[in-house]
Scaffold this motif. Sequence first.
Motif, PDB file in Angstrom:
ATOM      1  N   TYR A 193       0.865  -1.311  -0.134  1.00  0.00           N
ATOM      2  CA  TYR A 193      -0.059   0.039   0.053  1.00  0.00           C
ATOM      3  C   TYR A 193       0.969   1.368   0.031  1.00  0.00           C
ATOM      4  N   LEU A 194       2.081   1.330   0.636  1.00  0.00           N
ATOM      5  CA  LEU A 194       2.848   2.411   0.650  1.00  0.00           C
ATOM      6  C   LEU A 194       3.542   2.724  -0.773  1.00  0.00           C
TER       7      LEU A 194
ATOM      8  N   GLU B 150       1.031   4.089  -2.743  1.00  0.00           N
ATOM      9  CA  GLU B 150       0.889   5.563  -2.293  1.00  0.00           C
ATOM     10  C   GLU B 150       1.735   6.417  -3.239  1.00  0.00           C
TER      11      GLU B 150
ATOM     12  N   GLU C 159       0.574   7.009  -6.379  1.00  0.00           N
ATOM     13  CA  GLU C 159      -0.506   7.814  -6.643  1.00  0.00           C
ATOM     14  C   GLU C 159      -0.243   9.230  -6.339  1.00  0.00           C
ATOM     15  N   ILE C 160       0.875   9.441  -5.589  1.00  0.00           N
ATOM     16  CA  ILE C 160       1.324  10.715  -5.214  1.00  0.00           C
ATOM     17  C   ILE C 160       1.819  11.326  -6.600  1.00  0.00           C
TER      18      ILE C 160
ATOM     19  N   LYS D  95       1.100  10.507  -9.593  1.00  0.00           N
ATOM     20  CA  LYS D  95      -0.047  10.627 -10.394  1.00  0.00           C
ATOM     21  C   LYS D  95      -0.688  12.230  -9.997  1.00  0.00           C
ATOM     22  N   ASN D  96      -0.795  12.318  -8.778  1.00  0.00           N
ATOM     23  CA  ASN D  96      -1.265  13.653  -8.387  1.00  0.00           C
ATOM     24  C   ASN D  96      -0.700  14.945  -8.772  1.00  0.00           C
ATOM     25  N   PHE D  97       0.906  14.583  -8.679  1.00  0.00           N
ATOM     26  CA  PHE D  97       1.719  15.648  -9.246  1.00  0.00           C
ATOM     27  C   PHE D  97       1.819  15.814 -10.815  1.00  0.00           C
TER      28      PHE D  97
ATOM     29  N   ASP E 248      -0.819  15.076 -12.750  1.00  0.00           N
ATOM     30  CA  ASP E 248      -2.315  15.691 -12.870  1.00  0.00           C
ATOM     31  C   ASP E 248      -2.228  17.374 -12.651  1.00  0.00           C
ATOM     32  N   ARG E 249      -1.624  17.648 -11.465  1.00  0.00           N
ATOM     33  CA  ARG E 249      -1.353  18.932 -11.421  1.00  0.00           C
ATOM     34  C   ARG E 249      -0.682  19.758 -12.524  1.00  0.00           C
TER      35      ARG E 249
ATOM     36  N   TYR F  76       2.666  11.697   1.698  1.00  0.00           N
ATOM     37  CA  TYR F  76       1.348  11.738   1.617  1.00  0.00           C
ATOM     38  C   TYR F  76       0.944  13.304   1.463  1.00  0.00           C
ATOM     39  N   ASN F  77       1.687  14.363   1.996  1.00  0.00           N
ATOM     40  CA  ASN F  77       1.544  15.605   1.902  1.00  0.00           C
ATOM     41  C   ASN F  77       2.670  16.536   1.482  1.00  0.00           C
ATOM     42  N   SER F  78       3.398  16.037   0.358  1.00  0.00           N
ATOM     43  CA  SER F  78       4.291  16.591  -0.291  1.00  0.00           C
ATOM     44  C   SER F  78       3.520  17.352  -1.348  1.00  0.00           C
ATOM     45  N   ASP F  79       3.932  18.731  -1.295  1.00  0.00           N
ATOM     46  CA  ASP F  79       3.050  19.775  -2.102  1.00  0.00           C
ATOM     47  C   ASP F  79       3.940  20.521  -3.363  1.00  0.00           C
ATOM     48  N   ILE F  80       5.225  20.227  -2.883  1.00  0.00           N
ATOM     49  CA  ILE F  80       6.278  20.652  -3.619  1.00  0.00           C
ATOM     50  C   ILE F  80       7.160  19.774  -4.356  1.00  0.00           C
TER      51      ILE F  80
END
Lengths: 206, 248
Positions: free
Chosen positions: B85-86, B89, B92-93, B95-97, B99-100, B139-143
């Motif tokens: 699962y990690l 994750e 998915e992180i 993928k999130n970047f 998509d942004r 999970y909370n990396s935003d940069i």
Amino acid sequence: MMRYKKLHNVRRVLLNCDIFVALRSSSGFTVLELVVAMGIFITLMGIISGIFVGSIRSQRTLVELIAANDTANLALEQITREIRTGREFCIPASLPATLPGSCSGTLNQSNILAFQNANGATVVYRLENNVIERSENGGAIGTFFSLTGNRVFVEKLQFYIVSESFPARGYEWPPRITITTTIGSPSVNLQNMFTNIQTTVSGRNI
Amino acid sequence: MHNVMQHINKSTSCFTQLRKASMVRRTLLRCDIFVALHSSRKGISMVEMMVAITIIATGLIGMLGLINRSLGIQRVTAEQYTATYLAAEGIEIMKNFFDRSYIIAQTDAPGSDNFYGSTPPTGLSTEDFIEPGIYELDYNSDIFPQGNNALSCGLVGGEPNQSALESLFENCSTARFLNFNSATGIFSYDGSPEPSKFRRLIIVDEPQEYNNVGAGLNFRITSAVEWSSRGGTFIVNLEDHFLPYRKP
């Protein structure tokens, strides 16, 4: 004379039979030898049956642990798949939730998550009495069905809408939801064995 | 009586005679039992049986010991769940970047070919664009950490396969362990109390051979989680490819 002859014959018969010869030269075990042998034997059997009982117990424990992990795994799989194609994620301020709108503006973590799934239904996942439940009707009373059975004990379930707390820096963030869960088993043999699972899902609807 | 005695004298066996002399008869009965018990040694003695059972039981100990060991192995299986699962994750992180990155590219230049990738539109910071390298994200990396290698570990030369990952984890001493916060149940790089046993590296590269779609459009993400447990070191290795499936 006749009596003597009779006795003589009897003696001969007895000798023929080898009875007394055999009795006198019997090569058996002494009581001590037998006691020592039995002692070793019983001790060994005791140890082995102890191991055997232990094996059966751990085998049963194993089955329970696998059942718990598999059940939780399946529930988590369903949640992540549905989140991936969902939209309008929110931590509802109260149930039943109507989307969009009834989200708690302040909380971004809870054991309840509401969103619209790919079919447009308002889905709510929550943890209630250590069971993961799902509702398709915004979490109205009586619409929850349990996803995990009684073979798993879900100690914790938390949803975090992480992307809500990110600085936008001029652009929207795709939804990022993190799920953490702690899974145990109701079995007495597994009281202190918990599995901590964390995963993150990025919403594909951007 | 005399006849009887004569009969005995002629006899060689002890079984068929002396029917009438009671004393002798008693003796013969004893004889009968004793012969049966003592001279026919064809059965298995108790001692033989005990020895046999002991040998079998000693063999069984080994087998049962294996079953007991399986409980320890089950712990590894539980860790494998967590690690899988990690690793998912990590994908998915990314993928999130990505998509942004798509959102940024298409907001600034709608319909452009700049789907996502390493060339940001003019005047924008590079922090939301993606370059190949080895990264640690939680999970909370935003940069998105920029630079070819945010970890200063050598890039994976060639395919990021199992053996390449093994040597990467072995040589990359700067790779951090994810911390586990037992109060919240969160794995992250935040300065929470206990370091967990898991390390995660996310490798981004651009294999050229895939569909010939061009630079910046074909990313391969390898998310690997490594941990040591009883029985050695384990690696869960997931791979995903991000292509311009949403190309305008």
